[in-house]
Design a protein around this motif. Structure first.
Motif, PDB file in Angstrom:
ATOM      1  N   VAL A   1       0.840  -1.205   0.000  1.00 26.84           N
ATOM      2  CA  VAL A   1       0.000   0.000   0.000  1.00 26.84           C
ATOM      3  C   VAL A   1       0.875   1.257   0.000  1.00 26.84           C
ATOM      4  N   ASN A   2       1.911   1.258   0.831  1.00 27.01           N
ATOM      5  CA  ASN A   2       2.802   2.426   0.904  1.00 27.01           C
ATOM      6  C   ASN A   2       3.526   2.664  -0.416  1.00 27.01           C
ATOM      7  N   LYS A   3       3.887   1.580  -1.088  1.00 24.24           N
ATOM      8  CA  LYS A   3       4.529   1.718  -2.407  1.00 24.24           C
ATOM      9  C   LYS A   3       3.552   2.318  -3.420  1.00 24.24           C
ATOM     10  N   ILE A   4       2.312   1.815  -3.422  1.00 32.25           N
ATOM     11  CA  ILE A   4       1.298   2.323  -4.362  1.00 32.25           C
ATOM     12  C   ILE A   4       1.072   3.819  -4.137  1.00 32.25           C
ATOM     13  N   ASN A   5       1.156   4.243  -2.877  1.00 37.17           N
ATOM     14  CA  ASN A   5       0.940   5.661  -2.551  1.00 37.17           C
ATOM     15  C   ASN A   5       2.024   6.576  -3.108  1.00 37.17           C
ATOM     16  N   GLU A   6       3.113   5.992  -3.597  1.00 37.02           N
ATOM     17  CA  GLU A   6       4.163   6.827  -4.196  1.00 37.02           C
ATOM     18  C   GLU A   6       3.758   7.324  -5.590  1.00 37.02           C
ATOM     19  N   ILE A   7       2.686   6.741  -6.156  1.00 33.33           N
ATOM     20  CA  ILE A   7       2.242   7.164  -7.490  1.00 33.33           C
ATOM     21  C   ILE A   7       1.045   8.088  -7.350  1.00 33.33           C
ATOM     22  N   ASP A   8       1.088   9.219  -8.018  1.00 33.12           N
ATOM     23  CA  ASP A   8      -0.007  10.184  -8.014  1.00 33.12           C
ATOM     24  C   ASP A   8      -0.697  10.126  -9.379  1.00 33.12           C
ATOM     25  N   PHE A   9      -1.896   9.564  -9.412  1.00 33.61           N
ATOM     26  CA  PHE A   9      -2.574   9.393 -10.698  1.00 33.61           C
ATOM     27  C   PHE A   9      -3.231  10.685 -11.199  1.00 33.61           C
ATOM     28  N   ASN A  10      -3.111  11.765 -10.408  1.00 35.07           N
ATOM     29  CA  ASN A  10      -3.550  13.070 -10.912  1.00 35.07           C
ATOM     30  C   ASN A  10      -2.391  13.844 -11.526  1.00 35.07           C
ATOM     31  N   ASN A  11      -1.201  13.258 -11.445  1.00 37.34           N
ATOM     32  CA  ASN A  11      -0.021  13.847 -12.078  1.00 37.34           C
ATOM     33  C   ASN A  11       0.063  13.264 -13.488  1.00 37.34           C
ATOM     34  N   SER A  12      -0.012  14.134 -14.512  1.00 38.73           N
ATOM     35  CA  SER A  12      -0.103  13.624 -15.888  1.00 38.73           C
ATOM     36  C   SER A  12       1.118  12.789 -16.270  1.00 38.73           C
ATOM     37  N   LYS A  13       2.279  13.132 -15.690  1.00 38.24           N
ATOM     38  CA  LYS A  13       3.486  12.376 -16.011  1.00 38.24           C
ATOM     39  C   LYS A  13       3.383  10.947 -15.450  1.00 38.24           C
ATOM     40  N   ASP A  14       2.923  10.848 -14.186  1.00 38.26           N
ATOM     41  CA  ASP A  14       2.752   9.528 -13.570  1.00 38.26           C
ATOM     42  C   ASP A  14       1.686   8.730 -14.315  1.00 38.26           C
ATOM     43  N   ARG A  15       0.606   9.422 -14.699  1.00 31.60           N
ATOM     44  CA  ARG A  15      -0.492   8.738 -15.391  1.00 31.60           C
ATOM     45  C   ARG A  15      -0.005   8.202 -16.734  1.00 31.60           C
ATOM     46  N   HIS A  16       0.788   9.021 -17.416  1.00 30.85           N
ATOM     47  CA  HIS A  16       1.308   8.614 -18.725  1.00 30.85           C
ATOM     48  C   HIS A  16       2.253   7.422 -18.571  1.00 30.85           C
ATOM     49  N   THR A  17       3.124   7.506 -17.549  1.00 33.47           N
ATOM     50  CA  THR A  17       4.060   6.404 -17.310  1.00 33.47           C
ATOM     51  C   THR A  17       3.293   5.137 -16.964  1.00 33.47           C
ATOM     52  N   PHE A  18       2.181   5.303 -16.213  1.00 34.88           N
ATOM     53  CA  PHE A  18       1.407   4.131 -15.836  1.00 34.88           C
ATOM     54  C   PHE A  18       0.805   3.452 -17.069  1.00 34.88           C
ATOM     55  N   GLY A  19       0.539   4.235 -18.118  1.00 34.34           N
ATOM     56  CA  GLY A  19       0.044   3.633 -19.359  1.00 34.34           C
ATOM     57  C   GLY A  19       1.002   2.564 -19.862  1.00 34.34           C
ATOM     58  N   ALA A  20       2.298   2.861 -19.798  1.00 35.92           N
ATOM     59  CA  ALA A  20       3.312   1.893 -20.243  1.00 35.92           C
ATOM     60  C   ALA A  20       3.363   0.700 -19.291  1.00 35.92           C
ATOM     61  N   ILE A  21       3.199   0.968 -17.986  1.00 40.94           N
ATOM     62  CA  ILE A  21       3.214  -0.111 -16.991  1.00 40.94           C
ATOM     63  C   ILE A  21       2.003  -1.011 -17.201  1.00 40.94           C
ATOM     64  N   TYR A  22       0.886  -0.372 -17.519  1.00 48.75           N
ATOM     65  CA  TYR A  22      -0.364  -1.087 -17.774  1.00 48.75           C
ATOM     66  C   TYR A  22      -0.169  -2.098 -18.902  1.00 48.75           C
ATOM     67  N   GLU A  23       0.521  -1.647 -19.961  1.00 51.24           N
ATOM     68  CA  GLU A  23       0.846  -2.557 -21.071  1.00 51.24           C
ATOM     69  C   GLU A  23       1.695  -3.726 -20.556  1.00 51.24           C
ATOM     70  N   GLN A  24       2.614  -3.405 -19.645  1.00 47.30           N
ATOM     71  CA  GLN A  24       3.492  -4.450 -19.114  1.00 47.30           C
ATOM     72  C   GLN A  24       2.694  -5.477 -18.307  1.00 47.30           C
ATOM     73  N   ILE A  25       1.719  -4.986 -17.534  1.00 46.34           N
ATOM     74  CA  ILE A  25       0.873  -5.899 -16.751  1.00 46.34           C
ATOM     75  C   ILE A  25       0.161  -6.870 -17.695  1.00 46.34           C
ATOM     76  N   LEU A  26      -0.323  -6.351 -18.835  1.00 49.44           N
ATOM     77  CA  LEU A  26      -1.023  -7.204 -19.803  1.00 49.44           C
ATOM     78  C   LEU A  26      -0.069  -8.236 -20.399  1.00 49.44           C
ATOM     79  N   LYS A  27       1.149  -7.805 -20.670  1.00 52.04           N
ATOM     80  CA  LYS A  27       2.122  -8.752 -21.229  1.00 52.04           C
ATOM     81  C   LYS A  27       2.502  -9.809 -20.180  1.00 52.04           C
ATOM     82  N   ASP A  28       2.569  -9.384 -18.904  1.00 50.80           N
ATOM     83  CA  ASP A  28       2.845 -10.332 -17.826  1.00 50.80           C
ATOM     84  C   ASP A  28       1.731 -11.374 -17.746  1.00 50.80           C
ATOM     85  N   LEU A  29       0.489 -10.918 -17.973  1.00 48.08           N
ATOM     86  CA  LEU A  29      -0.642 -11.847 -17.983  1.00 48.08           C
ATOM     87  C   LEU A  29      -0.435 -12.913 -19.045  1.00 48.08           C
TER      88      LEU A  29
END
Length: 360
Positions: free
Chosen positions: A129-157
């Protein structure tokens, strides 16, 4: 927080120490529901600034900010009991509210319907939980980076061997939506939407036509999808929220094929369909009985193709990813080929190299 990928790796390393989380598929599922609640809460904080009357469908003590945001907050057995005895029972079945809040409540309920907490250590959960709190999804840079991570999660699946049918490479979805060119007021349907790749591309494409708040409402109401598996459904809802669709009521958790073919009428027809239906699989017993005898088969892709033809409005446009050789099969495949050539205006066939969908 710019190193989102580092955070994800740290979280996965922590989860590997937990005896309750067995393998990649469960780890991803655990990660996704926790990310969903954080993303949902970050977005609600934005909405509270815009709308003085905003009301969350989640009770105050269960909102992420009130149990997860404080890094010195509850941990150990107290945190586990809170998750298992308070949070999950409420989110799974006991969220009710009127009007717009009720719509948001239904989205959350549908997301958690088949979701589980696999972690057995409250101490390790607090670290996650504390690690997740390091990401701010209202920060456009973090949100954009998460898009790439999201792709990675799908590839991990995919590499977890867990139903890789949800993942269509973004180059393919973007190309297809570009060719279909959906207009702002045209409903776009994906009857097997997986994690929402086609629908998010459609949202991005339609945004060029959004010039006023009412256009945003038209856009939201024009996106429709159905997904029967819990994990991709949750990923799809999360994806919608990250793409500015705050109440994605158009995304249903269910099986499009479970409804009888004859029950789909004119009101169900849509102008645009984009999809990559699961193929190579067999539907559960009895599903094929929902179709006329000339279209009966247990092959999922064939049933979806028959339904897509049925669901398309006159002069509508559909683009479908299909297995190589689909148009040269026998039985139901030849019936579908005849329909495509005689009833539809079959416009283009693009053959893609095998490597595009590797390892499938």
């Amino acid at each position: 927080m710019s190193n989102v990928s580092g955070v994800i790796k740290s979280i996965q390393d922590i989860m590997r120490k937990d005896v309750g989380v067995d393998g990649d598929a469960q780890r991803i599922s655990q990660l996704v529901w926790m990310f969903f609640l954080k993303i949902y809460d970050d977005r609600e904080q934005e909405l509270e600034l815009i709308d003085d009357d905003f009301q969350s469908p989640i009770p105050e003590h269960l909102r992420w900010r009130n149990w997860a945001a404080d890094k010195e907050g509850i941990t150990g057995d107290a945190l586990l009991d809170f998750i298992n005895l308070q949070l999950f029972p409420k989110l799974k079945g006991d969220l009710t509210a009127p009007g717009e809040v009720g719509k948001r409540a239904k989205v959350v309920r549908d997301v958690f319907e088949d979701t589980y907490n696999y972690m057995k250590s409250g101490t390790l959960m607090r670290q996650v939980v504390n690690k997740i709190n390091e990401i701010d999804f209202n920060n456009s840079k973090d949100r954009h980076t998460f898009g790439a991570i999201y792709e990675q999660i799908l590839k991990d699946l995919q590499s977890a061997g867990n139903a890789g049918e949800f993942y269509t490479p973004r180059a393919v979805t973007k190309f297809i939506i570009d060719r279909l060119n959906p207009q702002l007021d045209e409903t776009v349907l994906d009857p097997a939407c997986g994690t929402g790749g086609f629908l998010t591309c459609a949202i991005d494409h339609k945004r060029q036509f959004v010039n006023a708040p009412e256009d945003e409402e038209v856009l939201r109401n024009s996106i429709r999808g159905v997904e029967k598996k819990a994990l991709p459904h949750m990923l799809c809802i999360t994806n919608m929220i990250l793409h500015g669709i705050d109440t994605p009521t158009g995304i249903a958790h269910g099986n499009t094929l479970a409804r009888a073919y004859r029950d789909y009428g004119e009101k169900d027809r849509v102008p645009v369909i984009a999809t990559n239906p699961p193929f190579g699989g067999m539907e559960e017993d009895g599903i094929e009985q929902n179709f006329p005898s000339s279209l009966r088969t247990r092959e999922t892709a064939d049933l979806f193709m028959a339904l897509i033809i049925k669901l398309l409005k006159a002069n509508g446009r559909a683009a479908v990813v299909l297995p190589d050789g689909f148009l040269f099969g026998e039985g139901v495949k030849s019936t579908l080929k005849q329909s495509l050539i005689e009833e539809c205006n079959l416009h283009t066939i693009v053959r893609l190299p095998n490597s595009v969908f590797a390892p499938y």
